[in-house]
Design a protein around this motif. Structure first.
Motif, short mmCIF file in Angstrom:
data_model
loop_
_atom_site.label_atom_id
_atom_site.label_comp_id
_atom_site.label_asym_id
_atom_site.label_seq_id
_atom_site.Cartn_x
_atom_site.Cartn_y
_atom_site.Cartn_z
N ILE A 327 0.74 -1.23 -0.07
CA ILE A 327 -0.02 0.01 -0.02
C ILE A 327 0.98 1.21 0.05
O ILE A 327 0.59 2.35 -0.90
N LYS A 328 1.94 1.26 0.85
CA LYS A 328 3.00 2.40 0.84
C LYS A 328 3.37 2.57 -0.39
O LYS A 328 3.62 3.73 -0.82
N ALA A 329 4.08 1.19 -1.04
CA ALA A 329 4.65 1.75 -2.48
C ALA A 329 3.87 2.12 -3.47
O ALA A 329 3.90 3.09 -4.10
N LEU A 330 2.58 1.88 -3.26
CA LEU A 330 1.53 2.10 -4.20
C LEU A 330 1.10 3.51 -4.24
O LEU A 330 0.63 4.22 -5.25
N GLN A 331 1.26 4.03 -3.03
CA GLN A 331 0.71 5.45 -2.81
C GLN A 331 2.16 6.54 -3.20
O GLN A 331 1.74 7.68 -3.39
N ALA A 342 1.97 -5.89 -6.83
CA ALA A 342 0.45 -6.04 -6.13
C ALA A 342 -0.37 -7.03 -6.86
O ALA A 342 -1.03 -7.60 -6.28
N SER A 343 -0.20 -7.06 -8.07
CA SER A 343 -1.16 -7.91 -8.74
C SER A 343 -0.78 -9.47 -8.40
O SER A 343 -1.62 -10.28 -8.23
N GLU A 363 -6.85 1.20 -7.43
CA GLU A 363 -7.71 0.07 -7.76
C GLU A 363 -6.96 -1.04 -6.86
O GLU A 363 -7.65 -2.00 -6.17
N TYR A 364 -5.81 -1.29 -6.73
CA TYR A 364 -5.05 -2.26 -5.96
C TYR A 364 -4.94 -1.88 -4.59
O TYR A 364 -5.18 -2.69 -3.83
#
Length: 512
Positions: A327-331, A342-343, A363-364
């Protein structure tokens, strides 16, 4: 649906709204919605089999971190013992030792559990007290025939003139006896919690109880507190809650109009164990263990049970760390590599099988930022319990779910075939993470699938009615949680559904 002024006041008194009651009536009109099973979850396809080496590592990881964690054991314990003694009630009502021998009655009934009860009655943890009560009730007890004695003992087990066990909450029924110490299911849960849920010298347990039973549980805790704390070397904090009346659901008649009592008022019923998602929503801890009140083991077996609980918790902590890191990396302006990670995590670790592969970071995050649970799954050996399946919801998302028999479309041959391919069942052995990455808790009500409520046929005052049960606590109430299934041995599952189950070897202590 027309509501009069008295109806509206009744609804308000329960903490409900007229809109909610009308919504429930619409569910009756709609009928049950069956789940769309895609596959049975099996080992390697939705259920993880943990090697001995991995189990050791997960246990070590949990024990390394647990002193830094807030840990809670959550036990649904509002069930009454009545069903546990159903066959014994029938026996007392039907058996006449002046007209029939016990052997003939048992042959006639063909009830193996009742036969076990009388064949090994002396091994029951409350046998000695039942004998005392029976002798007090009948001064000529010693001169009675064996059949007369058995009926008198059964009456004193059940009714208030003796032990009154049938009128107790199930958690306060004596389950085990160690030499001269009789231990209830409630007390056994405290011993068990001390083995894996202790942190900083304190064991926190929460029991959901009947509103009229809280005083009984509190009195039992005061009675056993010193014994439990001395035996475990831990301090205990025990809290209680009961099902909020606002979670009750309206009953309707055959025309889907509100069912009316003889006094003319609407009739509301408790909404089933799924209503306890509200109770769980008020708990705040890093890790919450969930286990039913009647699933306990004798002291000699606690070590094995505790190890598997620690293993599940270690697995949960690993998944939680991976989730929060993703979550942190995606943010933070994610790269293609982060999106792929993530996928892969969602498809390979959480078995979310409905991803297109081109989801956005947002979405992830939406799929990852949810409550998390790791559920123990036991191989089918004829015991009851919900099954693990991969299920498609109305939005087309495929995820791991625990499904009860009532949710299955028995008229669909393909669905029935998939159910028969199921290899495991859910023993209600769940470890949860309900805190967000930033530390506050999720609102668990947002992750309930309302379509999984269930309509059941019941009666009231001799009249038929339709009742509405809310989505089950570990079924639809947790449908939108991220879920992982892990295989655990059947030795960790020892439920007491009938009084005869107390005579199984797994509930017979090895006394000195």
């Amino acid at each position: 649906m027309k509501l009069n002024e008295s109806d509206i006041l009744q609804i308000q008194d329960k903490g409900l709204t007229t809109e909610e009651v009308k919504r429930q009536v619409e569910i009756f009109k709609r009928g049950n919605i069956k789940v769309d099973i895609q596959e049975a979850a099996t080992v390697g396809n939705g259920i993880s089999a943990i090697s001995d080496e991995e189990r050791t590592e997960y246990i070590r990881a949990y024990e390394h971190k647990k002193e830094e964690l807030d840990i809670l054991k959550f036990v649904p314990a509002s069930g009454a013992a009545t069903r546990m003694f159903k066959a014994l009630h029938n026996f007392v009502d039907e058996f006449n030792p002046d007209k029939q021998e016990l052997r003939e009655y048992l042959d006639e009934k063909g009830d193996s559990s009742l036969r076990t009860f009388f064949n090994h009655i002396e091994k029951l943890p409350f046998y000695t007290e039942a004998i005392k009560a029976a002798k007090k009730d009948n001064s000529d007890f010693d001169n009675l025939s064996d059949d007369e004695k058995n009926k008198l003992i059964a009456e004193n087990v059940l009714y208030a003139k003796g032990l009154g066990l049938s009128d107790l909450p199930k958690g306060l029924v004596p389950f085990h006896k160690y030499d001269n110490v009789v231990v209830t299911a409630f007390e056994e849960h405290l011993y068990e919690a001390a083995k894996y849920a202790e942190s900083k010298g304190v064991v926190k347990s929460h029991f959901t109880v009947g509103q009229d039973d809280k005083d009984k549980f509190e009195a039992e805790f005061e009675k056993v507190k010193n014994r439990v704390e001395e035996k475990t070397g831990s301090k205990f904090e025990v809290s209680y809650s009961y099902q909020d009346p606002k979670t009750d659901t309206i009953a309707v008649d055959g025309e889907n109009a509100p069912f009316r009592t003889e006094e003319g008022s609407m009739f509301f019923r408790p909404g089933g164990h799924g209503a306890l998602i509200d109770n769980l929503n008020h708990q705040d801890a890093d890790i919450i263990f969930i286990k039913n009140i009647d699933n306990v083991v004798i002291w000699e077996s606690l070590g094995d049970v505790a190890d598997y609980k620690k293993m599940l918790a270690g697995k949960l902590l690993e998944l939680k760390d991976e989730t929060f890191n993703l979550i942190k990396a995606l943010q933070n302006d994610p790269s293609e590599e982060v999106l792929k990670d993530a996928s892969d995590f969602l498809t390979q670790k959480l078995f979310v099988k409905s991803l297109s592969g081109d989801e956005s970071a947002a979405e992830y995050i939406e799929k990852l930022d949810r409550p998390l649970r790791v559920c123990g799954m036991v191989k089918n050996e004829g015991e009851p319990g919900g099954g693990p399946f991969l299920v498609k919801d109305e939005d087309g998302e495929i995820s791991l779910q625990i499904i009860e028999g009532a949710q299955i479309d028995d008229d669909n041959p393909e669905q029935v075939k998939l159910v028969k391919e199921s290899t495991h069942f859910n023993p209600v052995d769940i470890v949860c993470s309900v805190r967000k990455p930033e530390g506050n808790t999720y609102d668990l009500e947002k992750y309930v699938d309302p379509n999984t409520s269930f309509i059941a046929n019941k009666t009231k005052d001799g009249k038929p009615l339709k009742a509405l049960e809310r989505p089950g606590l570990w079924n639809g109430a947790m449908a939108k949680w991220n879920t992982v299934f892990v295989e655990v041995p059947v030795t960790t599952f020892n439920p007491v559904k009938t009084v005869a189950d107390l005579l199984k070897e797994s509930h017979q202590p090895v006394n000195d």
